[in-house]
Design an enzyme around this catalytic site. Structure first.
Site, PDB file in Angstrom:
ATOM      1  NE  ARG B  49      -3.442  -1.978   2.989  1.00 44.56           N
ATOM      2  CZ  ARG B  49      -4.341  -1.944   3.968  1.00 44.56           C
ATOM      3  NH1 ARG B  49      -4.477  -0.853   4.716  1.00 44.56           N
ATOM      4  NH2 ARG B  49      -5.109  -2.983   4.212  1.00 44.56           N
ATOM      5  CG  ASP B  51      -0.053   6.172   4.102  1.00 43.57           C
ATOM      6  OD1 ASP B  51      -0.924   5.341   4.388  1.00 43.57           O
ATOM      7  OD2 ASP B  51       1.010   6.305   4.743  1.00 43.57           O
ATOM      8  CE1 TYR B 112       7.256   3.763  -0.154  1.00 45.37           C
ATOM      9  CE2 TYR B 112       8.625   2.052   0.816  1.00 45.37           C
ATOM     10  CZ  TYR B 112       7.384   2.511   0.416  1.00 45.37           C
ATOM     11  OH  TYR B 112       6.289   1.716   0.567  1.00 45.37           O
ATOM     12  NE  ARG B 199       3.777  10.446   5.392  1.00 50.82           N
ATOM     13  CZ  ARG B 199       2.439  10.426   5.471  1.00 50.82           C
ATOM     14  NH1 ARG B 199       1.760   9.390   4.988  1.00 50.82           N
ATOM     15  NH2 ARG B 199       1.790  11.416   6.015  1.00 50.82           N
TER      16      ARG B 199
END
Lengths: 246, 246
Positions: B49, B51, B112, B199
């Site tokens: 997933r 966000d 990422y 994050r």
């Protein structure tokens, strides 16, 4: 006092730099922001127009005001009011300049960047930020063709019909084409440009890259002084006014 | 037959990767596109997933179909239907894979990227594409702090309350921070991540960069195994799922 501002904008939802009656422009947003914190109507003069959809990383403009405030505070005030309006415009620098400085007439050069995304798949993230060309482009042929455009020429073949310049003769100082992965980037510099000149260069050079034209066709097109000989006008979304030199 | 697709998306107007009842998702757009050209409901399973607001340069997913078509045509069909829907999603690659390939369970690593725009002025062009941090950040201190996070640890302090992972113990393989002009870029790689882990790393390292924390505070925070000890969760708009490794 006269101030010089450097401005970034996302041209996607703008009709361009210049104020228009029928939609938003960078100039209008900046003048509204200035009026909000200077408390009087303020004319903001740009170094040059950009078309609808064209972006700016370093557009320059000037304005006059009697109001005294620190430069960093002026920048913050511009950006605070631009944010309230949800304008796709940001002021990245404010300087005090002499009263004879003029954003347009004092400029001695303009630099543009044009971005092509050259891959078969479209882009989700660079849509509206580059020209998607799905056919492979031969960058070395485009680089070869670009050499014919450098220097002082009559650029009638690359001039929009609506161009208001007095003369089609300009001096092109730089036209560099580089490739980085899927991106092909044009860096173009001149004292000034004709209307659509950069986009017409890119549209024609793209046709060299995809094999529709040979590099020396660009010399023929230039010599013809005939807009109908050149290629298409590349879309606005790939063009960025990068900087204005003084 | 099973197919693997690589997907780019602009997360700004998406609720994330996964289908939701209350708004658009990358998965839903892809399933609608697949149904349109495969002529039957098709489930598309992602590697993980993301966000709401998080972007992807290289999300990976798989699906099964009986229909035979050339791979390049399948990619064109996806993109044609995504364009009709005006989806901020593009399929950049399609491969045939063996039936035991699974986008999520076969993955051996995820990479990422997180982008910070570190300058006083906001950005018109990188709004929604980076985290605008107007105070100066000390990148070398952030790099020093990042060293404490590398390797195998209990990352409870950097785990969202909603995280569904069985264990908070993960191995962080890479956390590189580089500066290029006004941009600070984080490259982060691990086999898998906890919810909000990247994050939360960035939010805490930003507090090292701006002087609210010292580099060795990050060790203390990690050892505390307490989410309340760490910094804020950096905004979604700066995060990009860059690639999934198999």
């Amino acid at each position: 006092m006269r101030y010089k501002i450097t401005v970034e904008y996302d041209g996607t939802k703008l009709l361009g730099w210049q104020k228009q009656l029928d939609g938003p422009s960078a100039q209008e947003y900046l003048e509204k922001a200035a009026e909000a914190f200077l408390c009087r109507p303020t004319e903001i003069s740009g170094a040059g127009r950009t078309d609808a959809g064209v972006h700016a990383l370093g557009q320059v403009a000037h304005f006059d005001t009697e109001k005294k405030m620190p430069l960093f505070r002026m920048r913050e005030a511009f950006n605070a009011h631009l944010k309230i309006m949800e304008a796709p415009v940001a002021v990245i620098n404010v300087e005090e300049v002499s009263p004879d400085f003029h954003a347009r007439f004092s400029a001695v050069g303009r630099g543009y960047i044009y971005r092509i995304l050259n891959r078969r798949a479209p882009s989700a993230l660079d849509k509206d930020r580059s020209w998607w060309v799905p056919v492979p482009l031969d960058v070395s042929k485009m680089q070869e063709a670009a050499q014919y455009l450098l220097g002082n020429h009559d650029f009638t073949s690359f001039r929009a019909a609506a161009c208001q310049a007095k003369s089609p003769v300009k001096t092109l100082d730089k036209l560099e084409i580089s490739q980085n992965g899927e991106e092909i980037r044009f860096c173009v510099e001149a004292r000034s440009f004709l209307h659509h000149q950069v986009r017409n260069f890119v549209g024609t050079l793209k046709m060299v890259g995809d094999g529709h034209l040979q590099p020396n066709d660009v010399k023929r097109i230039l010599d013809a002084k005939d807009r109908s000989q050149a290629g298409i006008t590349a879309p606005a979304c790939g063009l960025y006014l990068n900087r204005v030199m003084y």
